[in-house]
Design a protein around this motif. Structure first.
Motif, PDB file in Angstrom:
ATOM      1  N   PHE A  93       8.212   6.697   6.433  1.00 12.82           N
ATOM      2  CA  PHE A  93       8.008   7.852   6.293  1.00 12.82           C
ATOM      3  C   PHE A  93       7.452   8.403   7.029  1.00 12.82           C
ATOM      4  O   PHE A  93       7.904  10.182   6.429  1.00 12.82           O
ATOM      5  N   LYS A  94       8.185   9.042   8.025  1.00 19.88           N
ATOM      6  CA  LYS A  94       8.177  10.074   9.275  1.00 19.88           C
ATOM      7  C   LYS A  94       7.143  10.818   9.111  1.00 19.88           C
ATOM      8  O   LYS A  94       8.002  12.213   8.630  1.00 19.88           O
ATOM      9  N   PRO A  95       6.005  10.987   8.997  1.00 23.24           N
ATOM     10  CA  PRO A  95       5.062  11.765   8.951  1.00 23.24           C
ATOM     11  C   PRO A  95       4.220  12.538  10.432  1.00 23.24           C
ATOM     12  O   PRO A  95       5.719  12.219  11.318  1.00 23.24           O
TER      13      PRO A  95
ATOM     14  N   ILE B  95       0.524  -1.003   0.171  1.00 18.44           N
ATOM     15  CA  ILE B  95      -0.437   0.031  -0.053  1.00 18.44           C
ATOM     16  C   ILE B  95       1.151   1.308  -0.345  1.00 18.44           C
ATOM     17  O   ILE B  95       0.591   2.665  -0.373  1.00 18.44           O
ATOM     18  N   GLN B  96       1.632   1.436  -0.227  1.00 19.57           N
ATOM     19  CA  GLN B  96       2.607   2.342   0.166  1.00 19.57           C
ATOM     20  C   GLN B  96       2.954   3.609  -0.693  1.00 19.57           C
ATOM     21  O   GLN B  96       3.132   4.512  -0.716  1.00 19.57           O
ATOM     22  N   ASP B  97       2.827   3.249  -2.097  1.00 19.43           N
ATOM     23  CA  ASP B  97       2.425   3.589  -3.267  1.00 19.43           C
ATOM     24  C   ASP B  97       1.033   4.199  -3.302  1.00 19.43           C
ATOM     25  O   ASP B  97       1.121   5.603  -4.040  1.00 19.43           O
ATOM     26  N   ALA B  98       0.448   4.463  -2.239  1.00 20.87           N
ATOM     27  CA  ALA B  98      -0.698   4.645  -2.110  1.00 20.87           C
ATOM     28  C   ALA B  98      -0.828   6.443  -1.414  1.00 20.87           C
ATOM     29  O   ALA B  98      -1.222   7.410  -1.740  1.00 20.87           O
ATOM     30  N   PHE B  99       0.377   6.227  -1.148  1.00 22.40           N
ATOM     31  CA  PHE B  99       1.074   7.503   0.135  1.00 22.40           C
ATOM     32  C   PHE B  99       1.132   8.108  -1.351  1.00 22.40           C
ATOM     33  O   PHE B  99       1.622   9.488  -1.271  1.00 22.40           O
ATOM     34  N   GLY B 100       1.753   8.249  -2.467  1.00 22.84           N
ATOM     35  CA  GLY B 100       2.488   8.924  -3.052  1.00 22.84           C
ATOM     36  C   GLY B 100       2.590   9.935  -3.768  1.00 22.84           C
ATOM     37  O   GLY B 100       0.893   9.760  -4.223  1.00 22.84           O
ATOM     38  N   THR B 101       2.523  10.698  -4.800  1.00 23.91           N
ATOM     39  CA  THR B 101       2.590  11.539  -5.849  1.00 23.91           C
ATOM     40  C   THR B 101       3.702  12.016  -7.174  1.00 23.91           C
ATOM     41  O   THR B 101       4.910  12.129  -6.359  1.00 23.91           O
TER      42      THR B 101
ATOM     43  N   ARG C 242      -7.642  12.977   1.075  1.00 24.08           N
ATOM     44  CA  ARG C 242      -7.270  11.503   0.726  1.00 24.08           C
ATOM     45  C   ARG C 242      -7.457  10.107   1.040  1.00 24.08           C
ATOM     46  O   ARG C 242      -6.652   9.948   2.427  1.00 24.08           O
ATOM     47  N   VAL C 243      -8.288   9.028   0.640  1.00 15.89           N
ATOM     48  CA  VAL C 243      -8.380   8.131   1.338  1.00 15.89           C
ATOM     49  C   VAL C 243      -7.462   6.762   0.775  1.00 15.89           C
ATOM     50  O   VAL C 243      -8.092   6.802  -1.184  1.00 15.89           O
ATOM     51  N   LEU C 244      -7.179   6.210   1.589  1.00 13.83           N
ATOM     52  CA  LEU C 244      -6.889   4.678   0.892  1.00 13.83           C
ATOM     53  C   LEU C 244      -7.242   3.672   1.703  1.00 13.83           C
ATOM     54  O   LEU C 244      -7.540   3.636   2.576  1.00 13.83           O
ATOM     55  N   ILE C 245      -7.821   2.597   0.829  1.00  7.37           N
ATOM     56  CA  ILE C 245      -8.188   1.338   0.954  1.00  7.37           C
ATOM     57  C   ILE C 245      -7.877   0.531   0.210  1.00  7.37           C
ATOM     58  O   ILE C 245      -7.611  -0.051  -0.573  1.00  7.37           O
TER      59      ILE C 245
ATOM     60  N   GLY D 109       4.661   9.550  -8.554  1.00  8.14           N
ATOM     61  CA  GLY D 109       5.519   7.964  -7.416  1.00  8.14           C
ATOM     62  C   GLY D 109       6.245   8.329  -6.578  1.00  8.14           C
ATOM     63  O   GLY D 109       7.294   7.502  -6.197  1.00  8.14           O
ATOM     64  N   GLN D 110       6.354   9.542  -6.028  1.00  6.11           N
ATOM     65  CA  GLN D 110       7.285   9.717  -4.891  1.00  6.11           C
ATOM     66  C   GLN D 110       6.243   9.712  -3.332  1.00  6.11           C
ATOM     67  O   GLN D 110       5.521  10.249  -4.009  1.00  6.11           O
ATOM     68  N   VAL D 111       6.896   9.381  -2.314  1.00  7.58           N
ATOM     69  CA  VAL D 111       5.963   8.862  -1.370  1.00  7.58           C
ATOM     70  C   VAL D 111       7.074  10.427  -0.388  1.00  7.58           C
ATOM     71  O   VAL D 111       8.403   9.910   0.221  1.00  7.58           O
ATOM     72  N   ASN D 112       6.007  11.441   0.033  1.00  5.50           N
ATOM     73  CA  ASN D 112       7.011  12.812   0.829  1.00  5.50           C
ATOM     74  C   ASN D 112       5.989  12.953   1.990  1.00  5.50           C
ATOM     75  O   ASN D 112       5.046  13.764   2.123  1.00  5.50           O
TER      76      ASN D 112
END
Length: 260
Positions: free
Chosen positions: A71-73, A37-43, A181-184, A45-48
């Motif tokens: 990811f250190k949010p 699921i980690q790609d769902a946090f990205g924009t 953004r909702v991630l499922i 192709g980059q997760v920041n």
């Protein structure tokens, strides 16, 4: 007498062993799911997630720690109606491992009064992300629809065999009220039994329920599939979705921006 005590002790140890096995499974499952699921946090192709806030609905208390470490949010808040027993330990000891603020609350998604108290306490107006992992099929609020699956079904007081209906037109606007953004992340098992069902809250989505949900989301939101492959879901791609779904057992997608 000694045999009875020994038997009771053995049964207690067996129960404790099962709890330990279940807790260990939770940790290993969460690590595997995060990889998907980690790609769902990205924009692009980059997760920041720097300074980002995350709400984990139906939290397992483990993925928030993994997300914090990787990811250190800024902050992750997990809510569930029955938090796992090690939630307080993770909250406390995570401070030794990460600067991300992690918190957990016994709370239902539908308890708006408590949700508002949490938002005020955590000084969050709206989360950047709302994460729902293998919990969406438990967010059932409508009347029992089990008769649609079994014509001989009869509702009983304990609702053991009942399955509440899923109201996508209620649930997704609610989730998007809480986050941008909702991630499922959800099981795709329309023909299997849900062993984790509580009364009528549970039961994997049928193919018919998935289709109805996707048709609604394709028209109501910006909808992006992450797994099994990345693409934007709209009325054109919706027609080609069935062959893809038949090859998978889990789905990951995200929705943003209710239209209109």
């Amino acid at each position: 007498m000694h045999e009875d005590r020994a038997r009771e002790r053995l049964l207690k140890l067996e129960d404790e062993l099962e709890i330990c096995k279940s807790n260990l499974q939770c940790w290993t499952d969460s690590l595997e799911e995060l990889a998907e699921i980690q790609d769902a946090f990205g924009t692009d192709g980059q997760v920041n997630l720097d300074r980002a806030t995350v709400l984990d609905v139906g939290t397992d208390c483990v993925k928030p720690l993994y997300i914090a470490l990787k990811f250190k949010p800024y902050k992750i808040i997990g809510i569930d109606e029955d938090l796992l027993p090690f939630a307080s330990d993770i909250k406390l000891k995570s401070k030794l491992l990460t600067e991300t603020k992690i918190g957990f609350y016994d709370c239902s998604l539908f308890d708006d009064q408590t949700i508002q108290k949490i938002l005020r306490r955590e000084k969050v107006n709206k989360f950047d992300f709302v994460f729902v992992s293998k919990t969406l099929h438990h967010l059932r609020t409508a009347k029992c629809v089990a008769k649609e699956r079994d014509k001989n079904h009869k509702c009983t007081e304990d609702e053991k065999d009942c399955i509440y209906g899923f109201e996508e037109k209620v649930i997704f606007p609610r989730l998007l009220e809480l986050g941008d953004r909702v991630l499922i992340y959800e099981c795709y098992a329309p023909d299997e039994e849900d062993d984790d069902k509580i009364r009528g809250r549970g039961g994997y989505f049928t193919a018919k329920e998935w289709k109805r949900m996707f048709e609604y989301l394709a028209g109501a939101c910006n909808f992006y599939f992450i797994r099994p492959q990345q693409f934007i879901l709209n009325k054109q791609t919706l027609d080609n979705l069935d062959p893809t779904l038949k090859k998978v057992d889990t789905l990951c997608f995200c929705v943003e921006d209710m239209k209109g």
